[in-house]
Write a protein that holds these residues in place. Structure first.
Motif, PDB file in Angstrom:
ATOM      1  N   GLY A  36     -47.141 -78.840 -56.947  1.00  0.00           N
ATOM      2  CA  GLY A  36     -48.447 -78.243 -57.196  1.00  0.00           C
ATOM      3  C   GLY A  36     -49.090 -78.732 -58.487  1.00  0.00           C
ATOM      4  O   GLY A  36     -50.302 -78.614 -58.663  1.00  0.00           O
ATOM      5  N   GLN A  37     -48.263 -79.292 -59.388  1.00  0.00           N
ATOM      6  CA  GLN A  37     -48.778 -79.810 -60.655  1.00  0.00           C
ATOM      7  C   GLN A  37     -48.565 -81.322 -60.704  1.00  0.00           C
ATOM      8  O   GLN A  37     -49.498 -82.079 -60.896  1.00  0.00           O
ATOM      9  N   SER A  38     -47.306 -81.703 -60.552  1.00  0.00           N
ATOM     10  CA  SER A  38     -46.964 -83.125 -60.541  1.00  0.00           C
ATOM     11  C   SER A  38     -46.704 -83.559 -59.105  1.00  0.00           C
ATOM     12  O   SER A  38     -46.565 -82.709 -58.225  1.00  0.00           O
ATOM     13  N   TYR A  39     -46.644 -84.866 -58.913  1.00  0.00           N
ATOM     14  CA  TYR A  39     -46.353 -85.364 -57.575  1.00  0.00           C
ATOM     15  C   TYR A  39     -45.561 -86.652 -57.665  1.00  0.00           C
ATOM     16  O   TYR A  39     -45.563 -87.326 -58.690  1.00  0.00           O
ATOM     17  N   ILE A  40     -44.892 -86.968 -56.579  1.00  0.00           N
ATOM     18  CA  ILE A  40     -44.200 -88.245 -56.444  1.00  0.00           C
ATOM     19  C   ILE A  40     -44.647 -88.838 -55.122  1.00  0.00           C
ATOM     20  O   ILE A  40     -44.659 -88.143 -54.103  1.00  0.00           O
ATOM     21  N   MET A  41     -45.025 -90.107 -55.158  1.00  0.00           N
ATOM     22  CA  MET A  41     -45.392 -90.760 -53.905  1.00  0.00           C
ATOM     23  C   MET A  41     -44.140 -91.382 -53.308  1.00  0.00           C
ATOM     24  O   MET A  41     -43.484 -92.191 -53.942  1.00  0.00           O
ATOM     25  N   LEU A  42     -43.831 -90.974 -52.106  1.00  0.00           N
ATOM     26  CA  LEU A  42     -42.671 -91.530 -51.403  1.00  0.00           C
ATOM     27  C   LEU A  42     -43.146 -92.771 -50.637  1.00  0.00           C
ATOM     28  O   LEU A  42     -44.340 -93.027 -50.544  1.00  0.00           O
ATOM     29  N   PRO A  43     -42.218 -93.566 -50.098  1.00  0.00           N
ATOM     30  CA  PRO A  43     -42.639 -94.797 -49.426  1.00  0.00           C
ATOM     31  C   PRO A  43     -43.588 -94.545 -48.249  1.00  0.00           C
ATOM     32  O   PRO A  43     -43.482 -93.522 -47.566  1.00  0.00           O
ATOM     33  N   GLU A  44     -44.461 -95.503 -48.026  1.00  0.00           N
ATOM     34  CA  GLU A  44     -45.373 -95.428 -46.889  1.00  0.00           C
ATOM     35  C   GLU A  44     -44.660 -95.875 -45.610  1.00  0.00           C
ATOM     36  O   GLU A  44     -43.606 -96.513 -45.676  1.00  0.00           O
ATOM     37  N   ALA A  45     -45.217 -95.534 -44.477  1.00  0.00           N
ATOM     38  CA  ALA A  45     -44.615 -95.957 -43.207  1.00  0.00           C
ATOM     39  C   ALA A  45     -45.705 -96.165 -42.167  1.00  0.00           C
ATOM     40  O   ALA A  45     -46.780 -95.563 -42.255  1.00  0.00           O
ATOM     41  N   LYS A  46     -45.419 -97.016 -41.206  1.00  0.00           N
ATOM     42  CA  LYS A  46     -46.329 -97.158 -40.072  1.00  0.00           C
ATOM     43  C   LYS A  46     -45.700 -96.478 -38.863  1.00  0.00           C
ATOM     44  O   LYS A  46     -44.527 -96.685 -38.567  1.00  0.00           O
TER      45      LYS A  46
ATOM     46  N   ALA B  73     -41.245 -96.333 -35.998  1.00  0.00           N
ATOM     47  CA  ALA B  73     -41.840 -96.415 -37.335  1.00  0.00           C
ATOM     48  C   ALA B  73     -41.161 -97.504 -38.152  1.00  0.00           C
ATOM     49  O   ALA B  73     -40.020 -97.880 -37.866  1.00  0.00           O
ATOM     50  N   VAL B  74     -41.918 -97.992 -39.136  1.00  0.00           N
ATOM     51  CA  VAL B  74     -41.432 -99.034 -40.035  1.00  0.00           C
ATOM     52  C   VAL B  74     -41.819 -98.669 -41.463  1.00  0.00           C
ATOM     53  O   VAL B  74     -42.918 -98.167 -41.715  1.00  0.00           O
ATOM     54  N   SER B  75     -40.914 -98.935 -42.391  1.00  0.00           N
ATOM     55  CA  SER B  75     -41.222 -98.757 -43.808  1.00  0.00           C
ATOM     56  C   SER B  75     -40.397 -99.776 -44.591  1.00  0.00           C
ATOM     57  O   SER B  75     -39.219 -99.950 -44.272  1.00  0.00           O
ATOM     58  N   PRO B  76     -40.913-100.510 -45.591  1.00  0.00           N
ATOM     59  CA  PRO B  76     -42.295-100.482 -46.052  1.00  0.00           C
ATOM     60  C   PRO B  76     -43.212-101.286 -45.135  1.00  0.00           C
ATOM     61  O   PRO B  76     -42.751-101.919 -44.190  1.00  0.00           O
ATOM     62  N   VAL B  77     -44.500-101.253 -45.459  1.00  0.00           N
ATOM     63  CA  VAL B  77     -45.540-101.885 -44.650  1.00  0.00           C
ATOM     64  C   VAL B  77     -46.331-102.814 -45.587  1.00  0.00           C
ATOM     65  O   VAL B  77     -46.881-102.348 -46.570  1.00  0.00           O
ATOM     66  N   TRP B  78     -46.341-104.121 -45.280  1.00  0.00           N
ATOM     67  CA  TRP B  78     -46.907-105.069 -46.255  1.00  0.00           C
ATOM     68  C   TRP B  78     -48.375-104.826 -46.593  1.00  0.00           C
ATOM     69  O   TRP B  78     -48.827-105.058 -47.708  1.00  0.00           O
ATOM     70  N   PHE B  79     -49.166-104.341 -45.604  1.00  0.00           N
ATOM     71  CA  PHE B  79     -50.610-104.224 -45.913  1.00  0.00           C
ATOM     72  C   PHE B  79     -50.888-103.041 -46.839  1.00  0.00           C
ATOM     73  O   PHE B  79     -51.972-102.924 -47.404  1.00  0.00           O
ATOM     74  N   ALA B  80     -49.903-102.153 -47.002  1.00  0.00           N
ATOM     75  CA  ALA B  80     -50.056-101.106 -48.008  1.00  0.00           C
ATOM     76  C   ALA B  80     -49.506-101.678 -49.321  1.00  0.00           C
ATOM     77  O   ALA B  80     -48.459-101.275 -49.811  1.00  0.00           O
TER      78      ALA B  80
ATOM     79  N   PRO C  21     -34.011 -92.523 -44.994  1.00  0.00           N
ATOM     80  CA  PRO C  21     -32.923 -93.482 -45.238  1.00  0.00           C
ATOM     81  C   PRO C  21     -33.196 -94.439 -46.414  1.00  0.00           C
ATOM     82  O   PRO C  21     -32.267 -95.026 -46.937  1.00  0.00           O
ATOM     83  N   ARG C  22     -34.447 -94.598 -46.801  1.00  0.00           N
ATOM     84  CA  ARG C  22     -34.741 -95.468 -47.959  1.00  0.00           C
ATOM     85  C   ARG C  22     -34.605 -94.730 -49.291  1.00  0.00           C
ATOM     86  O   ARG C  22     -34.644 -95.341 -50.351  1.00  0.00           O
ATOM     87  N   LEU C  23     -34.471 -93.429 -49.213  1.00  0.00           N
ATOM     88  CA  LEU C  23     -34.321 -92.632 -50.432  1.00  0.00           C
ATOM     89  C   LEU C  23     -32.856 -92.685 -50.865  1.00  0.00           C
ATOM     90  O   LEU C  23     -31.982 -92.233 -50.141  1.00  0.00           O
TER      91      LEU C  23
END
Ligand code: AMP
Ligand code: GLY
Length: 425
Positions: free
Chosen positions: A207-217, A236-243, A304-306
């Motif tokens: 609610g105050q701070s955040y962490i961005m986790l990996p993107e996925a398609k 699904a796939v992660s990571p995604v090159w266009f991101a 699984p990437r974490l």
């Protein structure tokens, strides 16, 4: 800690698998769980929408933390209920309260929120039965394709995209007058069509701070090369090159920051995951939807990437101490393919025996619609299981997943063999 995880899909199996590995987790319960989660903890028959029953279970088993997999308990206010009850007020809860869950529970609310905080999204207007005629007039002003969305939760089926004005008008009539999605379509959002490539981004926040986790398609359509009906997700796939870095920086500054800031300004406490369904339109991110939980099957490639302890992450989210935390993510590729019952997303049969699981090597199988009976495993849903592989190349991860997906057998099994192919360079 004693942890109670709510849900029964592939997402929950992936979460249970990761939670169970944590040294902080002493006992894990999954309600109701499936044939996979029972290998990670204890499945309990509990109606997760019966908050009182959940409370009694929490007290009986001295649960310290509740993790909500799906959105429905959140939208119905489970977090608020447990916080208001004296005996459960101190239980850590991973998931937003009812007010925050409206970001997913009401498309109209989400759109108003985005407009107020200038978060990029498709232009829209919202209509009800009383303003049906205005809705028709609005459709006449738009260019095809037309996008209509039921305001409320409709089990992922509330979005209609059609290419002709006639179909759009009849869809609007269906939703508003014939209540095609029940109460969920008492209001309908009509919005501009965004032409681009979709990507999912998960955010963990206190609610105050955040962490961005990996993107996925997510591969949503049933057929290869993205054809046919929409599904809950076929792979699904992660990571995604266009991101890339530039795009993700835009996501952070134009979407994540103003969203967290907006929630604070609205006095909406939010300790949980926020899932951004984004459209990349010529390098610019737009929000297609907010979800107040993790995505499925994206979780099966993101978790699984974490590399870090997910319970530690969740503790920081629920306790409001996320600022001090940075999880470790592997740069490796994760690919998952969903094996589904023939006929899905339409009519399909259940109760087919699943064979060949013992032949899987170098992949992890997350169960979704699969239940155990007398030491055998049977299909019990449309999306049956997700086969996830990790590799230091995308091609390597795809090959392992496809090879193993081929080894698993059940009558009328189907999976998309093109998952990740469009992302190879
Ligand atoms: P939603 O349930 O909001 O995720 O919508 C389901 C799917 O419809 C999305 O994943 C997109 O593929 C598509 N969609 C929703 N809104 C739009 C839009 N404004 N433009 C293009 N596609 C959209
Ligand atoms: N994969 C999309 C969702 O979970 O809503």
């Amino acid at each position: 800690m004693h942890i109670l995880l709510l849900g029964s899909g592939g997402r929950e199996h992936a979460l249970a698998w990761k939670i169970e590995k944590s040294p902080l987790c002493k006992k894990l319960f999954i309600a109701p769980g499936n044939a996979g989660t029972r290998l990670c903890g204890i499945n309990v028959e509990l109606n997760v929408l019966d908050f009182e029953a959940v409370k009694i279970f929490i007290l009986e088993q001295s649960i310290d933390m509740v993790v909500a997999g799906p959105e429905e308990p959140l939208v119905r206010g489970m977090g608020d209920y447990l916080a208001q009850e004296v005996e459960t007020a101190d239980v850590l809860f991973v998931g937003p309260r009812q007010k925050g869950a409206r970001l997913e529970g009401s498309k109209e609310f989400a759109k108003e929120f985005m407009n107020k905080y200038q978060i990029p999204t498709a232009a829209y207007q919202s209509f009800s039965t009383q303003t049906y005629d205005e809705g028709v007039a609005f459709l006449h002003k738009l260019q095809p394709p037309y996008v209509l969305k039921a305001d409320g939760l409709a089990a992922g089926k509330g979005v209609v995209i059609v290419s002709s004005l006639d179909e759009a008008v009849s869809a609007l009539r269906n939703m508003l007058h014939d209540k095609a999605f029940g109460k969920a379509s008492e209001k309908v959002v009509i919005e501009e069509f965004l032409d681009g490539v979709e990507v999912s981004v998960f955010v963990a926040t206190d609610g105050q701070s955040y962490i961005m986790l990996p993107e996925a398609k997510d591969y949503k359509r049933i057929g290869e090369k993205d054809t046919g009906l929409n599904t809950g997700g076929m792979g699904a796939v992660s990571p995604v090159w266009f991101a890339d870095k530039d795009f993700m920086n835009k996501v952070e500054t134009k979407i994540v920051k103003p969203t967290i800031e907006g929630l604070r300004k609205e006095n909406i406490p939010y300790c949980g995951f926020l899932f951004l369904g984004l459209m990349n339109v010529k390098g610019e991110p737009y929000v297609v939807e907010y979800n107040v939980r993790l995505g499925d099957p994206e979780t099966e490639v993101v978790v699984p990437r974490l590399m870090s302890d997910i319970v530690e992450l969740m503790q920081h989210m629920a306790r409001g101490t996320l600022k001090k935390y940075l999880p470790e993510i592997t740069p490796d590729f994760a690919v998952t393919a969903m094996l589904v019952s023939g006929g899905y997303p339409g009519q399909y049969e259940k109760g087919k025996e699943i064979r060949g699981l013992e032949q899987i090597s170098n992949s992890r199988v997350f169960f979704a619609g699969a239940q155990e009976r007398n030491d055998k495993i049977y299909t019990s849903g449309g999306r049956v299981l997700a086969v996830t592989s990790i590799g230091n190349s995308l091609q390597g991860a795809i090959s392992k997943t496809m090879e193993n997906a081929g080894k698993i057998e059940f009558e009328k099994k189907y999976f998309r063999k093109d998952i990740g192919q469009d992302l190879l360079r």
